[in-house]
Each structure stands twice: as structure tokens, then as C-alpha cells.
Design a protein around this motif. Sequence first.
Motif, PDB file in Angstrom:
ATOM      1  N   THR A   1       2.590   2.121  -0.721  1.00  0.00           N
ATOM      2  CA  THR A   1       2.452   1.405   0.552  1.00  0.00           C
ATOM      3  C   THR A   1       3.342   0.171   0.593  1.00  0.00           C
ATOM      4  N   ARG A   2       3.349  -0.585  -0.502  1.00  0.00           N
ATOM      5  CA  ARG A   2       4.207  -1.773  -0.543  1.00  0.00           C
ATOM      6  C   ARG A   2       5.688  -1.387  -0.438  1.00  0.00           C
ATOM      7  N   GLY A   3       6.056  -0.295  -1.126  1.00  0.00           N
ATOM      8  CA  GLY A   3       7.443   0.146  -1.023  1.00  0.00           C
ATOM      9  C   GLY A   3       7.804   0.578   0.379  1.00  0.00           C
ATOM     10  N   THR A   4       6.880   1.285   1.040  1.00  0.00           N
ATOM     11  CA  THR A   4       7.139   1.717   2.413  1.00  0.00           C
ATOM     12  C   THR A   4       7.221   0.524   3.356  1.00  0.00           C
ATOM     13  N   MET A   5       6.339  -0.449   3.168  1.00  0.00           N
ATOM     14  CA  MET A   5       6.380  -1.655   4.004  1.00  0.00           C
ATOM     15  C   MET A   5       7.697  -2.400   3.814  1.00  0.00           C
ATOM     16  N   ALA A   6       8.145  -2.510   2.562  1.00  0.00           N
ATOM     17  CA  ALA A   6       9.388  -3.231   2.300  1.00  0.00           C
ATOM     18  C   ALA A   6      10.579  -2.511   2.930  1.00  0.00           C
ATOM     19  N   SER A   7      10.587  -1.161   2.868  1.00  0.00           N
ATOM     20  CA  SER A   7      11.709  -0.413   3.422  1.00  0.00           C
ATOM     21  C   SER A   7      11.684  -0.377   4.947  1.00  0.00           C
ATOM     22  N   ASN A   8      10.524  -0.620   5.531  1.00  0.00           N
ATOM     23  CA  ASN A   8      10.398  -0.613   6.993  1.00  0.00           C
ATOM     24  C   ASN A   8      10.110  -2.004   7.546  1.00  0.00           C
ATOM     25  N   ARG A   9      10.550  -3.023   6.810  1.00  0.00           N
ATOM     26  CA  ARG A   9      10.279  -4.404   7.224  1.00  0.00           C
ATOM     27  C   ARG A   9      10.871  -4.703   8.610  1.00  0.00           C
ATOM     28  N   ASP A  10      12.036  -4.164   8.888  1.00  0.00           N
ATOM     29  CA  ASP A  10      12.659  -4.428  10.193  1.00  0.00           C
ATOM     30  C   ASP A  10      11.816  -3.850  11.326  1.00  0.00           C
ATOM     31  N   ILE A  11      11.289  -2.646  11.111  1.00  0.00           N
ATOM     32  CA  ILE A  11      10.461  -2.020  12.149  1.00  0.00           C
ATOM     33  C   ILE A  11       9.195  -2.830  12.382  1.00  0.00           C
ATOM     34  N   VAL A  12       8.590  -3.319  11.278  1.00  0.00           N
ATOM     35  CA  VAL A  12       7.385  -4.135  11.402  1.00  0.00           C
ATOM     36  C   VAL A  12       7.689  -5.412  12.180  1.00  0.00           C
ATOM     37  N   ASP A  13       8.836  -6.047  11.916  1.00  0.00           N
ATOM     38  CA  ASP A  13       9.210  -7.273  12.630  1.00  0.00           C
ATOM     39  C   ASP A  13       9.399  -6.997  14.117  1.00  0.00           C
ATOM     40  N   VAL A  14      10.005  -5.858  14.447  1.00  0.00           N
ATOM     41  CA  VAL A  14      10.204  -5.506  15.856  1.00  0.00           C
ATOM     42  C   VAL A  14       8.863  -5.283  16.541  1.00  0.00           C
ATOM     43  N   LEU A  15       7.952  -4.598  15.870  1.00  0.00           N
ATOM     44  CA  LEU A  15       6.627  -4.363  16.447  1.00  0.00           C
ATOM     45  C   LEU A  15       5.900  -5.680  16.693  1.00  0.00           C
ATOM     46  N   HIS A  16       6.011  -6.607  15.773  1.00  0.00           N
ATOM     47  CA  HIS A  16       5.412  -7.918  15.974  1.00  0.00           C
ATOM     48  C   HIS A  16       6.067  -8.636  17.155  1.00  0.00           C
ATOM     49  N   PHE A  17       7.391  -8.467  17.301  1.00  0.00           N
ATOM     50  CA  PHE A  17       8.123  -9.133  18.378  1.00  0.00           C
ATOM     51  C   PHE A  17       7.666  -8.635  19.744  1.00  0.00           C
ATOM     52  N   ILE A  18       7.361  -7.343  19.845  1.00  0.00           N
ATOM     53  CA  ILE A  18       6.936  -6.794  21.144  1.00  0.00           C
ATOM     54  C   ILE A  18       5.426  -6.916  21.335  1.00  0.00           C
ATOM     55  N   GLY A  19       4.731  -7.570  20.410  1.00  0.00           N
ATOM     56  CA  GLY A  19       3.317  -7.871  20.622  1.00  0.00           C
ATOM     57  C   GLY A  19       2.335  -7.034  19.843  1.00  0.00           C
ATOM     58  N   ALA A  20       2.806  -6.217  18.905  1.00  0.00           N
ATOM     59  CA  ALA A  20       1.875  -5.389  18.126  1.00  0.00           C
ATOM     60  C   ALA A  20       1.085  -6.263  17.154  1.00  0.00           C
ATOM     61  N   SER A  21      -0.181  -6.006  17.075  1.00  0.00           N
ATOM     62  CA  SER A  21      -1.048  -6.772  16.167  1.00  0.00           C
ATOM     63  C   SER A  21      -1.004  -6.185  14.759  1.00  0.00           C
ATOM     64  N   ASN A  22      -1.461  -6.997  13.821  1.00  0.00           N
ATOM     65  CA  ASN A  22      -1.553  -6.513  12.446  1.00  0.00           C
ATOM     66  C   ASN A  22      -2.484  -5.297  12.352  1.00  0.00           C
ATOM     67  N   ARG A  23      -3.520  -5.300  13.176  1.00  0.00           N
ATOM     68  CA  ARG A  23      -4.466  -4.177  13.173  1.00  0.00           C
ATOM     69  C   ARG A  23      -3.782  -2.886  13.585  1.00  0.00           C
ATOM     70  N   PHE A  24      -2.898  -2.981  14.595  1.00  0.00           N
ATOM     71  CA  PHE A  24      -2.185  -1.792  15.055  1.00  0.00           C
ATOM     72  C   PHE A  24      -1.248  -1.262  13.967  1.00  0.00           C
ATOM     73  N   VAL A  25      -0.479  -2.160  13.347  1.00  0.00           N
ATOM     74  CA  VAL A  25       0.464  -1.747  12.304  1.00  0.00           C
ATOM     75  C   VAL A  25      -0.293  -1.133  11.122  1.00  0.00           C
ATOM     76  N   ALA A  26      -1.401  -1.780  10.736  1.00  0.00           N
ATOM     77  CA  ALA A  26      -2.184  -1.252   9.623  1.00  0.00           C
ATOM     78  C   ALA A  26      -2.771   0.111   9.962  1.00  0.00           C
ATOM     79  N   GLY A  27      -3.186   0.288  11.237  1.00  0.00           N
ATOM     80  CA  GLY A  27      -3.728   1.577  11.654  1.00  0.00           C
ATOM     81  C   GLY A  27      -2.691   2.684  11.592  1.00  0.00           C
ATOM     82  N   GLU A  28      -1.430   2.356  11.926  1.00  0.00           N
ATOM     83  CA  GLU A  28      -0.361   3.349  11.837  1.00  0.00           C
ATOM     84  C   GLU A  28      -0.164   3.807  10.384  1.00  0.00           C
ATOM     85  N   PHE A  29      -0.112   2.844   9.485  1.00  0.00           N
ATOM     86  CA  PHE A  29       0.051   3.196   8.081  1.00  0.00           C
ATOM     87  C   PHE A  29      -1.171   3.956   7.560  1.00  0.00           C
ATOM     88  N   GLN A  30      -2.345   3.498   7.962  1.00  0.00           N
ATOM     89  CA  GLN A  30      -3.566   4.128   7.459  1.00  0.00           C
ATOM     90  C   GLN A  30      -3.668   5.580   7.925  1.00  0.00           C
TER      91      GLN A  30
END
Length: 307
Positions: free
Chosen positions: A193-222
Motif C-alpha cells: 500500500t505504501r509503495g502504491t501510494m508513493a507511486s501514485n502521489r501525483d494522482i492523490v495530490d490532484v484528487l485533493h486539489f479537486i476536493g476529494a477527502s481522505n476518506r474517499f481516497v482511502a475508500g478507493e484503495f480499500q
Amino acid sequence: MIDPENREDRRKVAPIVPSQSVAGRTLMFLVAIMTFLSCVTFGGVALVQKSAIAWSADVGREVTIQIRPVEGELMDANLRLAESIAEETPGVANAHALSIEESEALLKPWLGEGLDLTELRIPRLVVVELSDPNGADMERLSRELTAIKGASLDTHAAWRQQLNTMAGTIVVSGIMVLLLILAATVLAVIFATRGTMASNRDIVDVLHFIGASNRFVAGEFQGRFLMIGLRGGVIGGVSALGFFTFAGIITAILLPGTSGAQINVLFGSFSLGFGGIAGIVLIVPVIAGLTAMTSGVTVRRFLAQIS
């Protein structure tokens, strides 16, 4: 603007964890291996425990009267008297004195073939079958056997205690192995999970920029890791069931009669039974759920650190 919290819009968003990523496939095979090991461990414990319970029950349904040769005593008369005393004891179904040939057959595995045992003063046995092991009056039987010189009663209690101790040790050892496998699975999911998060850090930053919550991002990974866990779990569970089936067939075909009989005594023809199969089936969603929960917690902690 896409609302990442809206279910209809979420269908249009590409998954954060690519469905065909190398990391995803590797983790799926890792989960499959861990599930296979967990199922084989559980199945092995179930087989040995079931056999131990059967051994204990068989031993508990019989007791043995041993009559040693005594100078001036007639062995045949003592055997008939022991049979009569045993059959009159409450809870006893029948008693049978072993013949000379049957007694010699018991000694041949230790003394070898071709020995003439007729000149040896070997003890004789009376096998007593119990109709009610819990209600049989063993104290009365033991007391009345004192009338026969050289007679003693063996209830096999020591053997039953050893069998129960062995079964308990195997169960505890199996549980410890299962816990270690689950712990290794959790650690593997955390690193993946940590490796996937690190490799997709840019996507996570974009999701945060457009208003995605931590709960939403965590739900996608989960959700993604839950599917990985389910697929790997099903592969591992089916492989474990195939392993036990294949092992039973190979044992029946390739091993000779004596060796095959010994394996059957130990493992019961590799027959898991309904309880064993149900336990293996249950392990699959447990590992899948553990994979999803571990990834969700790891993502939330990762996002809290970068927020």
C-alpha cells in the motif's frame, strides 16, 4: 467539475490503483500463497485433531485385563474367570480372551518373524469392550480381579491423556502458525500500500486539489485491495482444497498397504469433512477483509502525514 464523492461521477474516474499493475498482481499472488499456507495449516490441524478424537474414543471403548503366568495357576481357568467377571460388570458389552496365536501376533512386530514363542511364559490378555465408557464400573472390575493371581486392569487412561495432550499441542501450534501467516500478510499489504501510494502521489495530490477527502481516497484503495484479497484468497483456497484431494488420491494409489494404513490412521484418508471445508472457505473472506482493512488504515495514516 467531477465530484469525487458522487457515485455516478466515481464511475468515470480511473482507479487510483491500476487493475493490471505489477504491484497488484504481485500482491494477489502473495495473498494467494498466504491463503494457501493458512488453509493447509488449518486443514492439517483439523485432520490430526479429528484423528486424535477418534483414537481417544476408540481407546476409551476398550480396557484390557492382563494375566501374568503364576506358578501353580491354570492360565485357561484364570482367563475364563476374568471373562466372566468382566461380562458381569455394569457397562461392559463383552469380553474376549486372546488366543496364543493372537498373543504371539502382538509380539512379532517387536520380536520378529519366525520365532517359536510356545516355550515362553508370556502374559495373556482379555480385551473388554465397553457399551457405556462413562458408566462402566471400572473400580468394581479392578477390585474383583484381585481374586485372580497375576491379573491387572489397564484402562488406557495414560494413552488417552497423551493423545489429548498431543491434539492440544497441535491445535495451539497451528493457531500460532496461522497468526504468524496473518501477521506476514498484514506486513506485506502495508508495504504494498505504501509503495502504491508513493507511486501514485501525483494522482492523490490532484484528487485533493479537486476536493476529494481522505476518506474517499482511502475508500478507493480499500476497495481495490479488497478485490485483490478476494482473488488471491479464492486462488489460495481452491489450491488448498485441490492439495488435500490430490494428496488423498496419491496416498491411496502409490503407497503400499501397510504404509497407506498408517497414513490413514494418522490423517483419516485426508478427508477434511464438512467442518474442515467450511473452515477453509471461511479463511478466504477473512484474509480478503484483513487485506482491505490493513490497506485502508495504512492509506489514512499516509494521507494524514502528507496533509
